[in-house]
Write a protein that holds these residues in place. Structure first.
Motif, PDB file in Angstrom:
ATOM      1  N   VAL A  98       0.849  -1.195   0.000  1.00  0.00           N
ATOM      2  CA  VAL A  98       0.000   0.000   0.000  1.00  0.00           C
ATOM      3  C   VAL A  98       0.880   1.239   0.000  1.00  0.00           C
ATOM      4  O   VAL A  98       1.868   1.302   0.739  1.00  0.00           O
ATOM      5  CB  VAL A  98      -0.929   0.029   1.240  1.00  0.00           C
ATOM      6  N   ASP A  99       0.538   2.199  -0.840  1.00  0.00           N
ATOM      7  CA  ASP A  99       1.236   3.484  -0.851  1.00  0.00           C
ATOM      8  C   ASP A  99       0.274   4.581  -0.411  1.00  0.00           C
ATOM      9  O   ASP A  99      -0.864   4.650  -0.894  1.00  0.00           O
ATOM     10  CB  ASP A  99       1.781   3.808  -2.249  1.00  0.00           C
ATOM     11  N   VAL A 100       0.743   5.413   0.507  1.00  0.00           N
ATOM     12  CA  VAL A 100      -0.042   6.548   0.994  1.00  0.00           C
ATOM     13  C   VAL A 100       0.714   7.826   0.667  1.00  0.00           C
ATOM     14  O   VAL A 100       1.891   7.960   1.013  1.00  0.00           O
ATOM     15  CB  VAL A 100      -0.280   6.462   2.519  1.00  0.00           C
ATOM     16  N   ILE A 101       0.044   8.750  -0.021  1.00  0.00           N
ATOM     17  CA  ILE A 101       0.672  10.020  -0.379  1.00  0.00           C
ATOM     18  C   ILE A 101       0.059  11.123   0.463  1.00  0.00           C
ATOM     19  O   ILE A 101      -1.168  11.335   0.432  1.00  0.00           O
ATOM     20  CB  ILE A 101       0.499  10.347  -1.881  1.00  0.00           C
ATOM     21  N   TYR A 102       0.904  11.787   1.241  1.00  0.00           N
ATOM     22  CA  TYR A 102       0.477  12.934   2.039  1.00  0.00           C
ATOM     23  C   TYR A 102       0.656  14.189   1.195  1.00  0.00           C
ATOM     24  O   TYR A 102       1.771  14.514   0.791  1.00  0.00           O
ATOM     25  CB  TYR A 102       1.290  13.021   3.330  1.00  0.00           C
ATOM     26  N   LEU A 103      -0.450  14.861   0.928  1.00  0.00           N
ATOM     27  CA  LEU A 103      -0.452  16.018   0.036  1.00  0.00           C
ATOM     28  C   LEU A 103      -0.463  17.309   0.832  1.00  0.00           C
ATOM     29  O   LEU A 103      -1.087  17.393   1.887  1.00  0.00           O
ATOM     30  CB  LEU A 103      -1.667  15.962  -0.889  1.00  0.00           C
ATOM     31  N   ASP A 104       0.241  18.302   0.310  1.00  0.00           N
ATOM     32  CA  ASP A 104       0.339  19.585   1.012  1.00  0.00           C
ATOM     33  C   ASP A 104       0.006  20.712   0.049  1.00  0.00           C
ATOM     34  O   ASP A 104       0.721  20.930  -0.926  1.00  0.00           O
ATOM     35  CB  ASP A 104       1.752  19.766   1.572  1.00  0.00           C
ATOM     36  N   PHE A 105      -1.102  21.416   0.335  1.00  0.00           N
ATOM     37  CA  PHE A 105      -1.445  22.598  -0.445  1.00  0.00           C
ATOM     38  C   PHE A 105      -0.620  23.784   0.051  1.00  0.00           C
ATOM     39  O   PHE A 105      -0.431  23.960   1.256  1.00  0.00           O
ATOM     40  CB  PHE A 105      -2.926  22.944  -0.314  1.00  0.00           C
TER      41      PHE A 105
ATOM     42  N   GLN B 144       7.197  -2.142  -3.655  1.00  0.00           N
ATOM     43  CA  GLN B 144       8.228  -1.899  -4.668  1.00  0.00           C
ATOM     44  C   GLN B 144       8.832  -0.500  -4.580  1.00  0.00           C
ATOM     45  O   GLN B 144       9.711  -0.149  -5.373  1.00  0.00           O
ATOM     46  CB  GLN B 144       7.632  -2.103  -6.069  1.00  0.00           C
ATOM     47  N   PHE B 145       8.371   0.307  -3.647  1.00  0.00           N
ATOM     48  CA  PHE B 145       8.894   1.672  -3.462  1.00  0.00           C
ATOM     49  C   PHE B 145       8.885   2.460  -4.781  1.00  0.00           C
ATOM     50  O   PHE B 145       9.885   3.041  -5.197  1.00  0.00           O
ATOM     51  CB  PHE B 145      10.317   1.635  -2.874  1.00  0.00           C
ATOM     52  N   HIS B 146       7.714   2.450  -5.380  1.00  0.00           N
ATOM     53  CA  HIS B 146       7.540   3.125  -6.667  1.00  0.00           C
ATOM     54  C   HIS B 146       7.676   4.640  -6.500  1.00  0.00           C
ATOM     55  O   HIS B 146       7.279   5.211  -5.483  1.00  0.00           O
ATOM     56  CB  HIS B 146       6.162   2.790  -7.230  1.00  0.00           C
TER      57      HIS B 146
ATOM     58  N   VAL C   5       5.552  10.315   0.154  1.00  0.00           N
ATOM     59  CA  VAL C   5       4.973   8.981  -0.038  1.00  0.00           C
ATOM     60  C   VAL C   5       5.431   8.070   1.084  1.00  0.00           C
ATOM     61  O   VAL C   5       6.630   7.960   1.368  1.00  0.00           O
ATOM     62  CB  VAL C   5       5.401   8.379  -1.391  1.00  0.00           C
ATOM     63  N   LEU C   6       4.475   7.405   1.732  1.00  0.00           N
ATOM     64  CA  LEU C   6       4.752   6.425   2.773  1.00  0.00           C
ATOM     65  C   LEU C   6       4.453   5.046   2.184  1.00  0.00           C
ATOM     66  O   LEU C   6       3.321   4.749   1.820  1.00  0.00           O
ATOM     67  CB  LEU C   6       3.872   6.698   3.995  1.00  0.00           C
ATOM     68  N   HIS C   7       5.487   4.231   2.051  1.00  0.00           N
ATOM     69  CA  HIS C   7       5.339   2.896   1.459  1.00  0.00           C
ATOM     70  C   HIS C   7       5.100   1.871   2.560  1.00  0.00           C
ATOM     71  O   HIS C   7       5.908   1.747   3.487  1.00  0.00           O
ATOM     72  CB  HIS C   7       6.601   2.522   0.671  1.00  0.00           C
ATOM     73  N   LEU C   8       4.018   1.117   2.445  1.00  0.00           N
ATOM     74  CA  LEU C   8       3.629   0.150   3.473  1.00  0.00           C
ATOM     75  C   LEU C   8       3.537  -1.254   2.871  1.00  0.00           C
ATOM     76  O   LEU C   8       3.248  -1.422   1.691  1.00  0.00           O
ATOM     77  CB  LEU C   8       2.285   0.542   4.080  1.00  0.00           C
TER      78      LEU C   8
END
Length: 232
Positions: free
Chosen positions: A53-60, A197-199, A189-192
């Protein structure tokens, strides 16, 4: 008067179910807790099943300050608020100006065409309306607390990772259309998962950086999901 208008707007939003379920900030019966539980209950269950699972923390970048008044008023109309309320909000935002004073030296006054006043009663509600459509067409899981936004999804196969990348491209397009900018240096990006594959993901031409742990609404979430850093 702001409180009166807020009650009118909130009543309309609730009765017509305007604000999507992905928004947990400044929404009745929702909070930081509901945001974290809703998102990570799904993410951890996927990891427990052996999925990457990949989680992307977005910052405006300066989210509340870059809300276009013209676009906001247009969205109020699209969500069918009554004309009198829209006109009041327009007048409330219009004809504002600002200047900078440094050591007694003053800049010229400049008109303000964007931004909802922070610290105001009505500001957070208007911001929720403005950002409400950010997740239209998004296939991955997206969740918000006001402007704090995270995107997550399965990243086991190439097709999975393409879905996440396409969603990032859609978010980039939304930011361009709505005249808001992502601070891409702070988007991480937080790779879980064991087989991750640390894309490398991109927003526009910029590659997003990786992170071993992120502070999510005050809670430290690490790549092992064991909460040890938060406990410390």
């Amino acid at each position: 008067m702001e409180q009166v208008i807020k009650e009118i707007v909130c009543k309309h939003l609730e009765s017509n179910k305007v604000i999507g379920n992905s928004q947990h900030g400044f929404v009745k019966n929702k909070s930081c807790h509901t945001n974290l539980i809703a998102f990570f209950d799904k993410i951890t269950s996927l990891v427990d099943k052996g999925e990457a699972v990949d989680v992307i923390y977005l910052d405006f970048s300066k989210a509340f300050d870059t809300v276009s008044h013209d676009i906001l008023i247009d969205k109020l109309g699209k969500y069918n608020l009554d004309r009198a309320t829209i006109r009041w909000v327009h007048n409330w935002l219009d004809n504002r100006s600002q200047r900078v004073v440094v050591n007694g030296s003053k800049s010229c006054w400049k008109g303000i065409t964007s931004g909802v006043p922070q610290g105001s009663v009505l500001g957070p509600v208007l911001f929720n309306i403005f950002i409400n459509d950010v997740d239209i067409g998004i296939e991955s899981t997206l969740i918000k607390f006001a402007d704090d936004t995270k995107l997550g999804g399965v990243a086991t196969s190439l097709e999975d990772r393409d879905i996440i990348q396409n969603d990032l491209s859609k978010l980039e397009k939304w930011s361009e259309v709505n005249r808001m900018r992502f601070n891409k240096e702070k988007c991480k990006v937080l790779h879980l998962g064991r087989n991750n594959q640390f894309h490398t993901y991109k927003m526009g031409s910029d590659c997003l950086g990786r992170s071993m742990a992120e502070r999510d609404l005050g809670v430290i979430v690490d790549h092992k999901l064991n909460m040890s850093q938060q406990c410390d």
